[in-house]
Design a protein around this motif. Sequence first.
Motif, PDB file in Angstrom:
ATOM      1  N   GLU A 116       0.834  -1.194   0.000  1.00 53.49           N
ATOM      2  CA  GLU A 116       0.000   0.000   0.000  1.00 53.49           C
ATOM      3  C   GLU A 116       0.873   1.251   0.000  1.00 53.49           C
ATOM      4  O   GLU A 116       0.586   2.232  -0.683  1.00 53.49           O
ATOM      5  N   TYR A 117       1.931   1.183   0.775  1.00 53.14           N
ATOM      6  CA  TYR A 117       2.860   2.311   0.844  1.00 53.14           C
ATOM      7  C   TYR A 117       3.513   2.573  -0.510  1.00 53.14           C
ATOM      8  O   TYR A 117       3.609   3.707  -0.975  1.00 53.14           O
ATOM      9  N   MET A 118       3.939   1.502  -1.162  1.00 54.72           N
ATOM     10  CA  MET A 118       4.583   1.649  -2.461  1.00 54.72           C
ATOM     11  C   MET A 118       3.610   2.197  -3.499  1.00 54.72           C
ATOM     12  O   MET A 118       3.980   3.008  -4.343  1.00 54.72           O
ATOM     13  N   LYS A 119       2.376   1.746  -3.407  1.00 55.73           N
ATOM     14  CA  LYS A 119       1.353   2.199  -4.333  1.00 55.73           C
ATOM     15  C   LYS A 119       1.144   3.712  -4.158  1.00 55.73           C
ATOM     16  O   LYS A 119       1.061   4.455  -5.126  1.00 55.73           O
ATOM     17  N   HIS A 120       1.098   4.113  -2.912  1.00 54.96           N
ATOM     18  CA  HIS A 120       0.929   5.531  -2.612  1.00 54.96           C
ATOM     19  C   HIS A 120       2.110   6.337  -3.156  1.00 54.96           C
ATOM     20  O   HIS A 120       1.930   7.388  -3.762  1.00 54.96           O
ATOM     21  N   LYS A 121       3.295   5.833  -2.926  1.00 57.41           N
ATOM     22  CA  LYS A 121       4.494   6.526  -3.406  1.00 57.41           C
ATOM     23  C   LYS A 121       4.454   6.715  -4.914  1.00 57.41           C
ATOM     24  O   LYS A 121       4.778   7.780  -5.427  1.00 57.41           O
ATOM     25  N   LYS A 122       4.046   5.651  -5.597  1.00 57.54           N
ATOM     26  CA  LYS A 122       3.999   5.697  -7.055  1.00 57.54           C
ATOM     27  C   LYS A 122       2.981   6.707  -7.541  1.00 57.54           C
ATOM     28  O   LYS A 122       3.202   7.413  -8.512  1.00 57.54           O
ATOM     29  N   GLU A 123       1.838   6.730  -6.839  1.00 57.68           N
ATOM     30  CA  GLU A 123       0.753   7.579  -7.312  1.00 57.68           C
ATOM     31  C   GLU A 123       0.924   9.039  -6.897  1.00 57.68           C
ATOM     32  O   GLU A 123       0.596   9.944  -7.645  1.00 57.68           O
ATOM     33  N   GLN A 124       1.409   9.249  -5.692  1.00 58.99           N
ATOM     34  CA  GLN A 124       1.455  10.609  -5.160  1.00 58.99           C
ATOM     35  C   GLN A 124       2.808  11.292  -5.324  1.00 58.99           C
ATOM     36  O   GLN A 124       2.883  12.498  -5.381  1.00 58.99           O
TER      37      GLN A 124
END
Length: 103
Positions: free
Chosen positions: A54-62
């Motif tokens: 979830e953290y990585m997904k957030h990093k990628k998106e934001q």
Amino acid sequence: MCEQHTQLPPYQCTYEGCQMRFTVPSKLKRHEKVHRGYPCKEEDCTFTGKTWTEYMKHKKEQHRLILKCDQCSKVFRDSWFLQQHQHVHSEYAGRPQVPQGQL
Ligand SMILES: [Zn+2]
Ligand SMILES: [Zn+2]
Ligand SMILES: [Zn+2]
């Protein structure tokens, strides 16, 4: 089921809204990590991922990295691509200019 006779495990998670209880403190400790999660390290970002994914997904998106070539202002998403691209410029610099049509 008679609730009075139900022995609850003594170690309860202190996290707000969490009802989890454990028989041994070590298990509680391990559980508490769930709530700590993976806080985003970016400045001014309050996001905390429950899981690494979830953290990585957030990093990628934001916080998607935008890399710019300083020579031609082309934009790249990945430092690898930028590096590959920059060979174009270094090749031009190191090679005497050949007028087109002579090759
Ligand atoms: Zn908990
Ligand atoms: Zn963030
Ligand atoms: Zn460039």
